[in-house]
Each structure stands twice: as structure tokens, then as C-alpha cells.
Design an enzyme around this catalytic site. Structure first.
Site, PDB file in Angstrom:
ATOM      1  N   HIS A  55       0.879  -1.164   0.000  1.00 42.94           N
ATOM      2  CA  HIS A  55       0.000   0.000   0.000  1.00 42.94           C
ATOM      3  C   HIS A  55       0.919   1.218   0.000  1.00 42.94           C
ATOM      4  O   HIS A  55       1.999   1.174   0.607  1.00 42.94           O
ATOM      5  CB  HIS A  55      -0.841   0.095   1.273  1.00 42.94           C
ATOM      6  CG  HIS A  55      -1.721  -1.084   1.545  1.00 42.94           C
ATOM      7  ND1 HIS A  55      -1.296  -2.183   2.253  1.00 42.94           N
ATOM      8  CD2 HIS A  55      -3.012  -1.313   1.250  1.00 42.94           C
ATOM      9  CE1 HIS A  55      -2.293  -3.036   2.369  1.00 42.94           C
ATOM     10  NE2 HIS A  55      -3.345  -2.550   1.761  1.00 42.94           N
ATOM     11  N   ASP A  58       2.486   1.737   3.284  1.00 42.50           N
ATOM     12  CA  ASP A  58       3.416   0.730   3.812  1.00 42.50           C
ATOM     13  C   ASP A  58       4.836   1.187   3.501  1.00 42.50           C
ATOM     14  O   ASP A  58       5.790   0.870   4.215  1.00 42.50           O
ATOM     15  CB  ASP A  58       3.235  -0.631   3.134  1.00 42.50           C
ATOM     16  CG  ASP A  58       1.871  -1.246   3.359  1.00 42.50           C
ATOM     17  OD1 ASP A  58       1.203  -0.856   4.328  1.00 42.50           O
ATOM     18  OD2 ASP A  58       1.478  -2.109   2.553  1.00 42.50           O
ATOM     19  N   MET A  89       2.404  -5.740  -7.925  1.00 41.98           N
ATOM     20  CA  MET A  89       1.105  -5.136  -7.580  1.00 41.98           C
ATOM     21  C   MET A  89       1.296  -4.029  -6.565  1.00 41.98           C
ATOM     22  O   MET A  89       2.198  -4.086  -5.724  1.00 41.98           O
ATOM     23  CB  MET A  89       0.204  -6.234  -7.008  1.00 41.98           C
ATOM     24  CG  MET A  89      -1.169  -5.799  -6.541  1.00 41.98           C
ATOM     25  SD  MET A  89      -1.223  -5.216  -4.834  1.00 41.98           S
ATOM     26  CE  MET A  89      -1.890  -6.652  -4.002  1.00 41.98           C
ATOM     27  N   GLU A 182     -11.136  -6.173  -5.103  1.00 40.64           N
ATOM     28  CA  GLU A 182     -11.126  -7.218  -4.061  1.00 40.64           C
ATOM     29  C   GLU A 182     -12.344  -7.050  -3.160  1.00 40.64           C
ATOM     30  O   GLU A 182     -12.495  -6.043  -2.475  1.00 40.64           O
ATOM     31  CB  GLU A 182      -9.834  -7.086  -3.250  1.00 40.64           C
ATOM     32  CG  GLU A 182      -9.727  -8.096  -2.126  1.00 40.64           C
ATOM     33  CD  GLU A 182      -8.415  -7.960  -1.364  1.00 40.64           C
ATOM     34  OE1 GLU A 182      -7.475  -7.286  -1.856  1.00 40.64           O
ATOM     35  OE2 GLU A 182      -8.333  -8.534  -0.261  1.00 40.64           O
ATOM     36  N   LYS A 184     -14.943  -8.054   0.007  1.00 40.41           N
ATOM     37  CA  LYS A 184     -14.952  -8.609   1.363  1.00 40.41           C
ATOM     38  C   LYS A 184     -16.319  -8.285   1.953  1.00 40.41           C
ATOM     39  O   LYS A 184     -16.814  -7.171   1.772  1.00 40.41           O
ATOM     40  CB  LYS A 184     -13.837  -7.959   2.190  1.00 40.41           C
ATOM     41  CG  LYS A 184     -13.601  -8.606   3.548  1.00 40.41           C
ATOM     42  CD  LYS A 184     -12.423  -7.946   4.266  1.00 40.41           C
ATOM     43  CE  LYS A 184     -12.104  -8.650   5.571  1.00 40.41           C
ATOM     44  NZ  LYS A 184     -11.009  -7.995   6.301  1.00 40.41           N
ATOM     45  N   GLU A 218     -10.100 -13.242  -2.599  1.00 39.69           N
ATOM     46  CA  GLU A 218      -9.303 -13.684  -1.441  1.00 39.69           C
ATOM     47  C   GLU A 218     -10.013 -14.831  -0.734  1.00 39.69           C
ATOM     48  O   GLU A 218     -11.204 -14.741  -0.417  1.00 39.69           O
ATOM     49  CB  GLU A 218      -9.083 -12.526  -0.467  1.00 39.69           C
ATOM     50  CG  GLU A 218      -8.392 -12.996   0.820  1.00 39.69           C
ATOM     51  CD  GLU A 218      -7.901 -11.873   1.710  1.00 39.69           C
ATOM     52  OE1 GLU A 218      -7.359 -10.895   1.179  1.00 39.69           O
ATOM     53  OE2 GLU A 218      -8.061 -12.005   2.942  1.00 39.69           O
ATOM     54  N   HIS A 221     -11.995 -13.987   2.453  1.00 45.58           N
ATOM     55  CA  HIS A 221     -13.177 -13.136   2.291  1.00 45.58           C
ATOM     56  C   HIS A 221     -14.381 -13.933   1.819  1.00 45.58           C
ATOM     57  O   HIS A 221     -15.502 -13.701   2.285  1.00 45.58           O
ATOM     58  CB  HIS A 221     -12.873 -11.997   1.310  1.00 45.58           C
ATOM     59  CG  HIS A 221     -11.780 -11.096   1.785  1.00 45.58           C
ATOM     60  ND1 HIS A 221     -11.325 -10.039   1.056  1.00 45.58           N
ATOM     61  CD2 HIS A 221     -11.045 -11.097   2.934  1.00 45.58           C
ATOM     62  CE1 HIS A 221     -10.348  -9.421   1.725  1.00 45.58           C
ATOM     63  NE2 HIS A 221     -10.161 -10.057   2.865  1.00 45.58           N
ATOM     64  N   ASP A 246      -5.541 -13.374  -3.797  1.00 43.78           N
ATOM     65  CA  ASP A 246      -5.019 -13.288  -2.426  1.00 43.78           C
ATOM     66  C   ASP A 246      -5.228 -14.631  -1.736  1.00 43.78           C
ATOM     67  O   ASP A 246      -6.370 -15.033  -1.453  1.00 43.78           O
ATOM     68  CB  ASP A 246      -5.749 -12.187  -1.637  1.00 43.78           C
ATOM     69  CG  ASP A 246      -5.169 -10.802  -1.902  1.00 43.78           C
ATOM     70  OD1 ASP A 246      -4.277 -10.679  -2.773  1.00 43.78           O
ATOM     71  OD2 ASP A 246      -5.589  -9.845  -1.221  1.00 43.78           O
ATOM     72  N   ASP A 256     -11.965 -12.191  10.771  1.00 43.32           N
ATOM     73  CA  ASP A 256     -11.003 -12.220   9.660  1.00 43.32           C
ATOM     74  C   ASP A 256      -9.630 -12.683  10.171  1.00 43.32           C
ATOM     75  O   ASP A 256      -8.940 -11.951  10.873  1.00 43.32           O
ATOM     76  CB  ASP A 256     -10.930 -10.785   9.111  1.00 43.32           C
ATOM     77  CG  ASP A 256      -9.970 -10.641   7.969  1.00 43.32           C
ATOM     78  OD1 ASP A 256      -9.618 -11.654   7.349  1.00 43.32           O
ATOM     79  OD2 ASP A 256      -9.583  -9.496   7.691  1.00 43.32           O
ATOM     80  N   ASP A 258      -6.821 -14.326   8.388  1.00 43.79           N
ATOM     81  CA  ASP A 258      -5.577 -14.179   7.594  1.00 43.79           C
ATOM     82  C   ASP A 258      -4.529 -15.231   7.938  1.00 43.79           C
ATOM     83  O   ASP A 258      -3.350 -14.905   8.175  1.00 43.79           O
ATOM     84  CB  ASP A 258      -4.974 -12.778   7.787  1.00 43.79           C
ATOM     85  CG  ASP A 258      -5.721 -11.713   7.008  1.00 43.79           C
ATOM     86  OD1 ASP A 258      -6.421 -12.058   6.042  1.00 43.79           O
ATOM     87  OD2 ASP A 258      -5.592 -10.530   7.369  1.00 43.79           O
ATOM     88  N   ASP A 288      -1.807 -13.065   1.137  1.00 43.40           N
ATOM     89  CA  ASP A 288      -2.286 -11.952   1.959  1.00 43.40           C
ATOM     90  C   ASP A 288      -2.665 -12.512   3.326  1.00 43.40           C
ATOM     91  O   ASP A 288      -3.842 -12.722   3.619  1.00 43.40           O
ATOM     92  CB  ASP A 288      -3.481 -11.267   1.286  1.00 43.40           C
ATOM     93  CG  ASP A 288      -3.867  -9.994   2.027  1.00 43.40           C
ATOM     94  OD1 ASP A 288      -3.081  -9.570   2.902  1.00 43.40           O
ATOM     95  OD2 ASP A 288      -4.934  -9.437   1.741  1.00 43.40           O
TER      96      ASP A 288
HETATM   97  C1  GCO Z   1      -7.923  -7.278   4.375  1.00 39.59           C
HETATM   98  C2  GCO Z   1      -7.584  -7.205   2.920  1.00 39.59           C
HETATM   99  C3  GCO Z   1      -6.354  -6.398   2.637  1.00 39.59           C
HETATM  100  C4  GCO Z   1      -6.182  -6.098   1.163  1.00 39.59           C
HETATM  101  C5  GCO Z   1      -5.076  -5.125   0.973  1.00 39.59           C
HETATM  102  C6  GCO Z   1      -4.682  -4.950  -0.454  1.00 39.59           C
HETATM  103  O1  GCO Z   1      -8.736  -8.136   4.719  1.00 39.59           O
HETATM  104  O2  GCO Z   1      -7.417  -6.494   5.168  1.00 39.59           O
HETATM  105  O3  GCO Z   1      -7.445  -8.502   2.432  1.00 39.59           O
HETATM  106  O4  GCO Z   1      -5.239  -7.074   3.130  1.00 39.59           O
HETATM  107  O5  GCO Z   1      -5.927  -7.257   0.435  1.00 39.59           O
HETATM  108  O6  GCO Z   1      -5.483  -3.925   1.502  1.00 39.59           O
HETATM  109  O7  GCO Z   1      -5.650  -4.339  -1.141  1.00 39.59           O
HETATM  110 MN    MN Z   2      -6.593  -9.179   0.635  1.00 44.13          MN
HETATM  111 MN    MN Z   3      -8.274  -9.980   3.819  1.00 42.79          MN
END
Ligand code: GCO
Ligand code: MN
Ligand code: MN
Length: 388
Positions: A55, A58, A89, A182, A184, A218, A221, A246, A256, A258, A288
Site C-alpha cells: 500500500h 506501507d 502489484m 477485491e 470482502k 481472497e 473473504h 489473495d 477475519d 488471515d 495476503d
Molecule cells: C484485508 C484485505 C487487505 C487487502 C489489501 C490490499 O482483509 O485487510 O485482504 O489485506 O488485500 O489492503 O488491497
Molecule cells: Mn486481501
Molecule cells: Mn483480507
């Protein structure tokens, strides 16, 4: 394959925010010290990643002066040169700053919407400068806690206006950049608009330049929404819209998470890898996800290596599955076609419709036929368990 060593051709990428995650959660403080982008690039090179994504913030803090920005970018480029890592990306942080508490492109305040566009075009410039060919849009704050707050039809219009503006910007600048949306369903907002990959695919077709825009599905998600991720990815692929992916993992019905790729739903991870490899998806395999909060940076490396190793092991299993004569015999049997319906199928014609109306079908026999999916699935399980 037996060594499961990541190689550049596997296109394994991580975000700065993934291996750089310091383990803060809603209940606790960071457990790992923050590493600089340069340090993270070296960490990723050490574990064998191909690329690094980010990002805008970041890499460059939101309040950096132009001179500081240039210094940071120069240092980052040097680290990329030293390690050979690439930036496939980039994306915009449109969720962290309090200015975006009511969304970015869908915020009710037009000044926030304009600021979101301003921030995004600057971030697109940064991404392109570092070589990105895909630009991701994840609208974490593009939603509501209460539908009293925002007209959902208006929110979709605002999203469309923003995407149309940004497509024009990319064309105007002559950038070789595609967008990947993307979805979610929730988190951090109570509900997020365009909640699934399917919603995004429908939304894209309403844009002025749909050919520039695809999706970034993702795992977590779609699982948060209780959906079959493999089916969503297949639909995106079939529509020519799988621009990025992702990879992570997520228990259904949880917050969530991850988690490390393949660490929860191994079977669906297998069918996902099989799909990506079978169709010849050639984009990034972007992880991700982040390490458990229990880990130090050695654990972060274990996490990152684990994502890639599991992908490669499942790729190996997919090859084994495709070459397994018993499995293939079952597939041949269930898909067998004696040609007797050929005169009805394919492109429509009035004659075919007449022939179809006149045809006799043995409905009872069709329903009585056993389909050996129990055996097929057990063979799959045994293959995955390594006892086959
Ligand atoms: C999340 C998202 C993020 C995006 C990221 C890139 O659940 O926080 O998956 O990680 O993928 O902001 O766009
Ligand atoms: Mn993501
Ligand atoms: Mn995510």
C-alpha cells in the site's frame, strides 16, 4: 517435484503489510518490532519470494515530505536491485486514516471522496514507478454499520464514478496497468458494498472500461461469507477477470483470520491450486496473510515459507490427481457420452427444439444410476493424506 523450493516462475508474492504485520489485534499491542520496507524486502528474498507488493503508506508514511518520499523510494529500489525482487502489484491505503472512517470513494462527504481520488492517483504513480502491472482496490471502509447512514444505490454509483475516473487517469498517463477489485463482506465495516467476487464481477460490467478491470478474490473473504472460494475463482477465470489472487486461510464463521495458506481448509486449498494450475493462471500467487501473534521474525519466516511450500506440495498433489488412473477412470465414466443426445445439444435451432420435444427419456433409469463420488472423494482424501 520433491524439494518444494520456491522459484521465480512460481510468482509467489507477499505484501509489506503481511510479513511486516506486527501482531497488533483489537485486544493487544504489537508483539514484534516494526521492520523497515528495506528489511522486509531482504526477509522476503531470504525465504525465496519472487515479489513484494505494498500500500502507498506501507512504503511512504502518509505525512512524508516530498524529499523523504524520494529517499524512501530510492532505498527501496536499491533493495529490489540487490535482491532481484519485483513489485507486481500496488494498492492504496484507503482505510487506516480517520479521514476514511465513513469510506473513501463512497463516503458521504464529497471532500473525502475527492481526497480518496487524490491519494489514489498519487499512489498509482508510485506503484507504476516501481513496476506494478496490477493495481488492487480493496474497499475495507466502503460500507456502513447502519443503512440509515448511506443510500446503497448511491454508494454503488459513487464507486462507479471513482473507478471510471481512475481508468481514465491510467489511460491518460499511458500506464500499462490493470485494476483488480477485491471483495470482502465485512470487517472493518459492519457491511461492505460489493460483498463478494460475484458482486464485483457484475459491477465491473457496468464500468466505462470493463476490459481494464478484473478481480482479486481472497480465500478468507469468500469463506467469511460462507461461500465456495474455488467456484468464485473459477467464475472469475472463465470470465477472463482473474487478474490477481489473495491466498490465505480462514475458518468459516470466525473473525477475519488471515491464516497461513492451506492451514485450515486443506481440501479446498487443494482444489484451488489444482484449478489455478490446470487452467494455466499466470498471475501472482499473492499471500495476503500474516504469522500467528505468538511468533517472532523467525516464526514469520516459517509462516512465509509454509505458505509457499504448501502451495507447491498441493501443486504436486494436483499433478498426481490428474495422472491417477483410478481417479481418471471415474471421471471418464461419469462424463461418458454415447452420442445419443448430440442431435439436441449445441447451438439452438427450431428443428432441435422440435426433436427434443418429441424425444423420450427414461427418467427412472436416469435417477437410478449410481454416481461413485464417495469413492472419488475418498481417493482424493487418501491422495492428500499421502496413503495413496
Ligand atoms: C484485508 C484485505 C487487505 C487487502 C489489501 C490490499 O482483509 O485487510 O485482504 O489485506 O488485500 O489492503 O488491497
Ligand atoms: Mn486481501
Ligand atoms: Mn483480507
Amino acid at each position: 517435484m520433491s524439494d518444494y523450493e520456491p522459484k521465480p516462475e512460481h510468482k509467489f508474492t507477499f505484501g509489506l503489510w503481511t510479513v511486516g504485520n506486527v501482531g497488533r489485534d483489537p485486544f493487544g499491542d504489537p508483539v514484534r518490532p516494526r521492520l523497515s520496507p528495506v528489511e522486509l524486502v531482504h526477509l522476503l528474498a531470504e525465504v525465496g519470494a519472487y515479489g513484494v507488493n505494498f500500500h502507498d503508506n506501507d512504503l511512504v508514511p502518509i505525512d512524508a515530505t516530498p524529499a523523504k518520499r524520494d529517499r524512501i523510494v530510492a532505498d527501496f529500489k536499491k533493495a529490489l536491485d540487490e535482491t532481484g525482487l519485483v513489485v507486481p502489484m500496488a494498492t492504496t491505503n484507503l482505510f487506516g486514516d480517520p479521514a476514511f472512517k465513513d469510506g473513501a470513494f463512497t463516503a458521504n462527504d464529497p471532500k473525502v471522496r475527492a481526497y480518496a481520488l487524490h491519494k489514489t492517483i498519487n499512489a498509482i504513480d508510485l506503484g507504476v514507478e516501481l513496476g506494478a502491472g496490477v493495481y488492487v482496490f480493496w474497499g475495507g471502509r466502503e460500507g456502513v454499520e447502519t443503512d440509515a447512514a448511506k443510500d446503497p444505490v448511491e454508494a454503488i454509483r459513487r464507486s462507479r464514478d471513482a473507478m471510471n475516473f481512475l481508468c481514465e487517469y491510467v489511460m491518460d498517463r499511458g500506464y500499462n496497468l490493470r485494476f483488480a477489485l477485491e471483495a470482502k463482506p465485512n470487517e472493518p465495516r459492519g457491511d461492505i458494498y460489493n460483498a463478494t467476487t460475484g458482486h464485483m464481477l457484475a459491477f465491473i460490467e457496468t464500468l466505462d472500461h470493463p476490459e481494464m478491470v478484473g478481480v482479486n478474490p481472497e480465500v478468507a473473504h469468500e469463506h467469511m461469507a460462507g461461500l465456495n472460494f474455488v467456484h468464485g475463482v473459477a467464475q472469475a477465470w472463465e470470465a477472463g477477470k482473474l487478474f490477481h489472487i489473495d491466498l490465505n486461510d480462514q475458518a468459516f464463521g470466525r473473525y477475519d483470520q488471515d491464516l497461513r495458506f492451506g492451514s485450515v481448509n486443506l481440501k479446498s486449498a487443494f482444489f484451488l491450486v489444482k484449478l489455478l494450475e490446470d487452467v494455466g493462471y499466470d498471475g501472482s500467487r499473492h499471500f495476503d496473510a500474516h504469522a500467528y501473534r505468538t511468533e517472532d521474525y523467525e516464526g514469520v519466516k516459517d509462516f512465509a515459507r509454509g505458505c509457499m511450500r504448501t502451495y507447491l506440495a498441493l501443486k504436486d498433489k494436483a499433478e498426481q490427481w490428474n495422472a491417477d488412473s483410478e481417479i481418471q477412470a471415474i471421471l471418464a465414466e461419469v462424463n461418458a457420452d454415447d452420442g445419443s443426445t448430440a442431435s439436441f445439444t449445441g447451438a439452438y435451432s427450431p428443428d432441435k427444439a422440435e426433436a427434443l420435444k418429441a424425444a423420450k427419456f427414461d427418467r427412472v433409469a436416469l435417477g437410478a444410476r449410481g454416481l461413485p463420488y464417495e469413492r472419488l472423494d475418498q481417493l482424493t482424501i487418501e491422495l492428500l493424506l499421502g496413503v495413496r
